[in-house]
Design an enzyme around this catalytic site. Sequence first.
Site, PDB file in Angstrom:
ATOM      1  N   LEU A  34       0.954  -1.103  -0.094  1.00  0.00           N
ATOM      2  CA  LEU A  34       0.003   0.028   0.024  1.00  0.00           C
ATOM      3  C   LEU A  34       0.928   1.421   0.060  1.00  0.00           C
ATOM      4  O   LEU A  34       0.696   2.252  -0.595  1.00  0.00           O
ATOM      5  CB  LEU A  34      -0.975  -0.007   1.128  1.00  0.00           C
ATOM      6  CG  LEU A  34      -1.934  -1.083   1.171  1.00  0.00           C
ATOM      7  CD1 LEU A  34      -2.808  -1.045   2.705  1.00  0.00           C
ATOM      8  CD2 LEU A  34      -2.828  -1.034  -0.028  1.00  0.00           C
ATOM      9  N   SER A  35       1.854   1.302   0.671  1.00  0.00           N
ATOM     10  CA  SER A  35       2.929   2.279   0.752  1.00  0.00           C
ATOM     11  C   SER A  35       4.083   1.897   1.510  1.00  0.00           C
ATOM     12  O   SER A  35       4.255   1.052   2.218  1.00  0.00           O
ATOM     13  CB  SER A  35       2.241   3.594   1.628  1.00  0.00           C
ATOM     14  OG  SER A  35       2.082   3.251   3.052  1.00  0.00           O
ATOM     15  N   GLY A  38      11.136   4.406   3.346  1.00  0.00           N
ATOM     16  CA  GLY A  38      12.271   4.007   4.106  1.00  0.00           C
ATOM     17  C   GLY A  38      12.038   2.454   4.529  1.00  0.00           C
ATOM     18  O   GLY A  38      11.812   1.633   3.658  1.00  0.00           O
ATOM     19  N   THR A  39      12.137   2.013   5.684  1.00  0.00           N
ATOM     20  CA  THR A  39      12.233   0.941   6.262  1.00  0.00           C
ATOM     21  C   THR A  39      10.917   0.503   6.674  1.00  0.00           C
ATOM     22  O   THR A  39      10.164  -0.623   7.355  1.00  0.00           O
ATOM     23  CB  THR A  39      13.214   0.387   7.193  1.00  0.00           C
ATOM     24  OG1 THR A  39      13.019   1.244   8.382  1.00  0.00           O
ATOM     25  CG2 THR A  39      14.583   0.570   6.627  1.00  0.00           C
ATOM     26  N   THR A  40      10.077   1.503   6.699  1.00  0.00           N
ATOM     27  CA  THR A  40       8.570   1.314   7.236  1.00  0.00           C
ATOM     28  C   THR A  40       7.765   1.136   6.139  1.00  0.00           C
ATOM     29  O   THR A  40       7.609   1.966   4.958  1.00  0.00           O
ATOM     30  CB  THR A  40       8.092   2.781   7.915  1.00  0.00           C
ATOM     31  OG1 THR A  40       8.816   2.951   9.004  1.00  0.00           O
ATOM     32  CG2 THR A  40       6.816   2.433   8.377  1.00  0.00           C
ATOM     33  N   GLU A  41       6.802   0.026   6.090  1.00  0.00           N
ATOM     34  CA  GLU A  41       6.105  -0.130   4.664  1.00  0.00           C
ATOM     35  C   GLU A  41       4.560  -0.687   5.296  1.00  0.00           C
ATOM     36  O   GLU A  41       4.547  -1.427   6.481  1.00  0.00           O
ATOM     37  CB  GLU A  41       6.636  -1.519   4.080  1.00  0.00           C
ATOM     38  CG  GLU A  41       5.929  -1.746   2.801  1.00  0.00           C
ATOM     39  CD  GLU A  41       6.623  -2.752   1.980  1.00  0.00           C
ATOM     40  OE1 GLU A  41       6.129  -3.248   0.874  1.00  0.00           O
ATOM     41  OE2 GLU A  41       7.728  -3.318   2.253  1.00  0.00           O
ATOM     42  N   VAL A  42       3.857  -0.275   4.635  1.00  0.00           N
ATOM     43  CA  VAL A  42       2.296  -0.968   4.898  1.00  0.00           C
ATOM     44  C   VAL A  42       1.910  -1.868   3.834  1.00  0.00           C
ATOM     45  O   VAL A  42       1.831  -1.503   2.486  1.00  0.00           O
ATOM     46  CB  VAL A  42       1.357   0.323   5.150  1.00  0.00           C
ATOM     47  CG1 VAL A  42      -0.107  -0.184   5.286  1.00  0.00           C
ATOM     48  CG2 VAL A  42       1.801   1.493   6.128  1.00  0.00           C
ATOM     49  N   LYS A  57       1.185  -2.609   9.138  1.00  0.00           N
ATOM     50  CA  LYS A  57       2.449  -1.564   9.237  1.00  0.00           C
ATOM     51  C   LYS A  57       3.445  -2.174  10.072  1.00  0.00           C
ATOM     52  O   LYS A  57       3.449  -2.515  10.902  1.00  0.00           O
ATOM     53  CB  LYS A  57       2.113  -0.167   9.825  1.00  0.00           C
ATOM     54  CG  LYS A  57       3.026   0.779   9.833  1.00  0.00           C
ATOM     55  CD  LYS A  57       2.757   2.097  10.151  1.00  0.00           C
ATOM     56  CE  LYS A  57       3.564   3.112  10.087  1.00  0.00           C
ATOM     57  NZ  LYS A  57       3.047   4.491  10.696  1.00  0.00           N
ATOM     58  N   ASP A 146       0.407  15.543  12.848  1.00  0.00           N
ATOM     59  CA  ASP A 146       0.655  15.317  11.557  1.00  0.00           C
ATOM     60  C   ASP A 146      -0.538  15.304  10.627  1.00  0.00           C
ATOM     61  O   ASP A 146      -0.876  14.592   9.665  1.00  0.00           O
ATOM     62  CB  ASP A 146       1.714  14.019  11.129  1.00  0.00           C
ATOM     63  CG  ASP A 146       2.204  14.208   9.895  1.00  0.00           C
ATOM     64  OD1 ASP A 146       2.452  15.414   9.273  1.00  0.00           O
ATOM     65  OD2 ASP A 146       2.427  12.930   9.339  1.00  0.00           O
TER      66      ASP A 146
END
EC number: 2.7.11.1
Length: 497
Positions: A34-35, A38-42, A57, A146
């Site tokens: 989905l998105s 960096g090293t964070t992915e969903v 996530k 945010d």
Amino acid sequence: MYSDSEDESSELSTVLSMFEEKEFTRQYTVLKTLSQHGTTEVRLCSHHLTGVTVAVKALKYQRWWEPKVSEVEIMKMLSHPNIVSLLQVIETEQNIYLIMEVAQGTQLHNRVQEARCLKEDEARSIFVQLLSAIGYCHGEGVVHRDLKPDNVIVDEHGNVKIVDFGLGARFMPGQKLERLCGAFQFIPPEIFLGLPYDGPKVDIWALGVLLYYMVTGIFPFVGSTLSEISKEVLQGRYEIPYNLSKDLRSMIGLLLATNARQRPTAQDLLSHPWLQEGEKTITFHSNGDTSFPDPDIMAAMKNIGFHVQDIRESLKHRKFDETMATYNLLRAEACQDDGNYVQTKLMNPGMPPFPSVTDSGAFSLPPRRRASEPSFKVLVSSTEEHQLRQTGGTNAPFPPKKTPTMGRSQKQKRAMTAPCICLLRNTYIDTEDSSFCTSSQAEKTSSDPEKSETSTSCPLTPRGWRKWKKRIVACIQTLCCCTLPQKKCPRSVHPQK
């Protein structure tokens, strides 16, 4: 050059390995990305036991990076209809998996860009939901920090979900925060000045920028560089179009006050005139309590191996484990089924509804009659009898009949295939001499004052009675297989002797 490619391949392998851990793959199957930042992915995944799709996530677990842990704790605290729900947390030695509901819809940014700008009524409806969610967060001691169009999801019905609490923080009343974060167009003056700030007032400022963006299609403070945006924000210079209502301009002015002390709280905004014009009511309450689990869901989980006591403990203490996730996913599916229950039951293609008496399609051509079948009986269903009794369509009394039901609940009506309502061969109904009257005919006769008294009861005239008498005699002759002697007609010409 070599080092850059090596870093990219290392980062890619890290992301791939994050979703290959056995503890995660035992419960979920990855469908698509989905998105990624960096090293964070969903990623969109499917839950093995229920088949429900979820958003996962994955965070690289690093004990020294507190914001990641803070996001997990914040998501565990929150439960609001306008905030994406956390279902489960899977922690391993290397990664943290946040299993969340899938926010259906599109980003607010795309919705505004497609329409260029939103009308006040639509913007008010979205803003009310945002204010409800943010007011709830502030009451729980959480700030988002945010808020932007990319983190607001709106579905086709206008329902809102706030996502991504990665920059969120917990606070105590009166506590000042210091971390600099947020999108440039949404940063308030106090952060640009580098001062400690009040967390809730930062969210209120962001709500003002969002509201301005929704009704105009542009941001109030623009610039090609950060310094240009900072200059505009610190001076508080922005234009409000005059085509907006007076109350809306007042609302934007309060939200975008350069002095943080002059900005209202979420609670203060409840009485603003612009919000009073809408139909939605603002509440800062959380989702429903799960202290009393649904017995049907409990039984279903017991059948697939869960223990009842473990389910109760998981929900009571909000453990966010596999048990709690399975319960919440099943409950979400049950809520969707309940929402569509009436429609699916009434629109069952295999069970056609009863035809209306006034529907010409219900009266088909009569079948060929055998000698053993009477021709003076008209069959109607129990539902038709009830309808005719209500519309005054018949005067003949009918005994009460029970409507067949499906299941244990009397509210769950089972559809039945209606018998064909038709008039058999050699019979017809004349509106002048029949006791079978439709509602439309009754209305037509009641409108005539001279005929209303006699037409309401539809009496049989002598001429009509003679017709029915002949038909009844003919039917009896057919049933009894007997014939009456017929008189010979005299011949007009006689033979000569």
